[in-house]
Design an enzyme around this catalytic site. Structure first.
Site, short mmCIF file in Angstrom:
data_model
loop_
_atom_site.label_atom_id
_atom_site.label_comp_id
_atom_site.label_asym_id
_atom_site.label_seq_id
_atom_site.Cartn_x
_atom_site.Cartn_y
_atom_site.Cartn_z
N SER A 146 0.72 -1.11 0.07
CA SER A 146 -0.14 0.05 0.04
C SER A 146 0.91 1.13 0.08
O SER A 146 0.46 2.30 -0.28
CB SER A 146 -0.79 0.07 1.12
N ASP A 175 -2.46 4.77 12.37
CA ASP A 175 -1.60 4.69 11.13
C ASP A 175 -0.26 5.42 11.21
O ASP A 175 -0.30 6.54 10.86
CB ASP A 175 -2.57 4.94 9.83
N HIS A 194 1.26 4.60 6.72
CA HIS A 194 1.02 5.25 5.23
C HIS A 194 1.45 6.85 5.80
O HIS A 194 1.83 7.27 6.70
CB HIS A 194 -0.44 5.18 5.10
#
Length: 458
Positions: free
Chosen positions: A180, A431, A434
């Site tokens: 990702s 998170d 990312h």
């Protein structure tokens, strides 16, 4: 005049509510409604005609959204695309790109310096930001993390020039292969390019992990191939959360038939790292050779570094020898795994910093931790593959995009708690993997542009 002010504000508030009620019927306006509702005091002061004009403009944009836009719709962040911006004056000639001087190492060492001209775009101007990286939409209170730029030691890294980038990749194609973070990278690039052009979704599958976008104005194609280990990996039993990773078998998602899936691309950007921390059993030649945290009797516990090393070795081997592929392989080194503080990722760890780390602190953390091991393995396997490619005649070129040192300094650039999936009724872990868009990851494409320019030699 002062006595009329409360009445004007009251009437303005009623008008605002009517306009928002009208907007709620338009799918493309739902996010605008949320943003205005978050700041009622400021919104109520907007002139009524300006609010009405904005609603009509975005409603019209929704109707004019280009055909074949499923990928763009999937990641819409509240802005509709009206059309490709008109070409600049003199667009027939290649844009002159600013370059770093010869010998400038754009990757390391360096520092992040204040930059009031950042960011290049916002979540209101780029429709390509996924919900879980749309930090500003979901309430991140600080914006200081946007106001920095990467400066290598002894030279400056030029700002991203969308026109120059598209000229550099005209009539070519580029594939991002990885997890990702590879998708995060590609979406950053597409947001940056919206200054000049928007892509059309030409994907041949409905799977959002495999998308192909085409910039018709420059005949440039960019694609993403989901492959978190680069090699074949799967979960035999999802309830056990244990992975089976075949370290010598490149993932057929991109390497089917000896690399046929990517053979048509001129450039392939590969990256991976974060998934190698998962519990896994490792296979080579079809037999178990070790594991990580599997607790199986008689199975040796191998290091993360070993599994990542062997996976990159297998992937690079296929890219160097793939029939029909004669392009450039760009290995982007890992995005940091170590920015969780106060606990592990599943035990309350978070990344709440609001400014970059000093270079010395970031370097010490990297050398002492897993990131240093992963980075060393990637650099060593890159050197090994490059030597093999040159020995084979140099048909395939290899380049190292060493972003790790710069990104180790940016624990402030992650979504943390300010990111969501499209479906809101799901609790996410903080998170710290990312990157917010816009955010520090945009520097990757400033670096990538320099690598694409003729004569680049660090």
């Amino acid at each position: 005049m002062q006595a009329k002010a409360p009445e004007q504000q009251r009437r303005g508030g009623h008008l605002r509510q009517r306009l928002l009620s009208m907007a709620s019927d338009l799918p493309s306006m739902q996010k605008l409604q949320l943003q205005l509702a978050a700041a009622p005091a400021a919104a109520s002061l907007l002139p009524a005609l300006a609010v009405a004009a904005l609603i009509l403009l975005l409603a019209t944009a929704r109707r004019c959204f280009p055909a074949g836009s499923s990928f763009l719709d999937a990641y819409r962040s509240g802005v509709a695309i009206v059309s490709t911006p008109p070409p600049r004056a003199g667009a027939g000639a290649a844009a002159a790109a600013a370059r770093v001087p010869p010998g400038c190492d754009i990757f390391k060492p360096g520092e992040w310096v204040p930059d009031e001209d950042s960011p290049y775009y916002t979540n209101l101007t780029c429709p390509l930001i996924q919900e879980h990286q749309n930090c500003m939409k979901y309430g991140r209170p600080d914006t200081g993390f946007l106001k920095w730029r990467w400066r290598p030691a002894g030279c400056d890294l030029p700002r991203f020039d969308a026109a120059a980038f598209l000229d550099a990749v005209r009539d070519t194609s580029m594939a991002f292969v990885g997890d990702s973070l590879a998708r995060n990278h590609m979406q950053s690039l597409m947001c940056l390019l919206t200054k000049v052009a928007y892509p059309k979704d030409v994907s041949k599958t409905a799977n959002p992990e495999f998308r192909t976008m085409h910039y018709e104005s420059h005949n440039f194609t960019v694609a993403i191939f989901w492959s978190p280990f680069l090699v074949r990996g799967y979960q035999p039993d999802r309830r056990r959360h244990m992975w089976a990773i075949h370290l010598d078998e490149p993932d057929a998602a991109w390497a089917a038939s000896g690399g046929a899936a990517i053979a048509s691309f001129d450039r392939v950007v590969i990256s991976a790292g974060n998934w190698f921390t998962r519990p896994a059993v490792f296979y080579e030649a079809g037999r178990v050779v070790g594991c990580h945290y599997c607790l199986l009797p008689g199975v040796p516990d191998l290091t993360h570094r070993h599994s990542l090393r062997m996976a990159f070795r297998a992937a690079l081997r296929v890219l160097v020898t793939a029939p029909g592929f004669g392009g450039t392989v760009i290995l982007r080194t890992l995005s940091p795994t170590s920015h969780f503080e106060g606990g592990e990722w599943d035990k309350g760890g978070d990344c709440r910093r609001t400014r970059p780390l000093a270079a010395a602190e970031a370097r010490a953390r990297m050398v002492a931790g897993l990131d240093g091991d992963f980075h060393a393995a990637q650099v060593e396997e890159f050197a090994r593959a490059k030597a093999a490619a040159e020995a084979a005649g140099g048909r395939v070129k290899l380049a190292l995009m060493d972003t790790t040192a710069a990104m180790e300094m940016r624990p402030d650039g992650h979504p943390s708690r300010y990111g969501h999936w499209a479906h809101e009724n799901v609790t996410l872990y903080n998170d710290c993997v990312h990157w917010c868009l816009p955010g520090p990851i945009d520097a990757w494409n400033e670096m990538l542009l320099q690598m694409l320019l003729p004569g680049y030699a660090p």
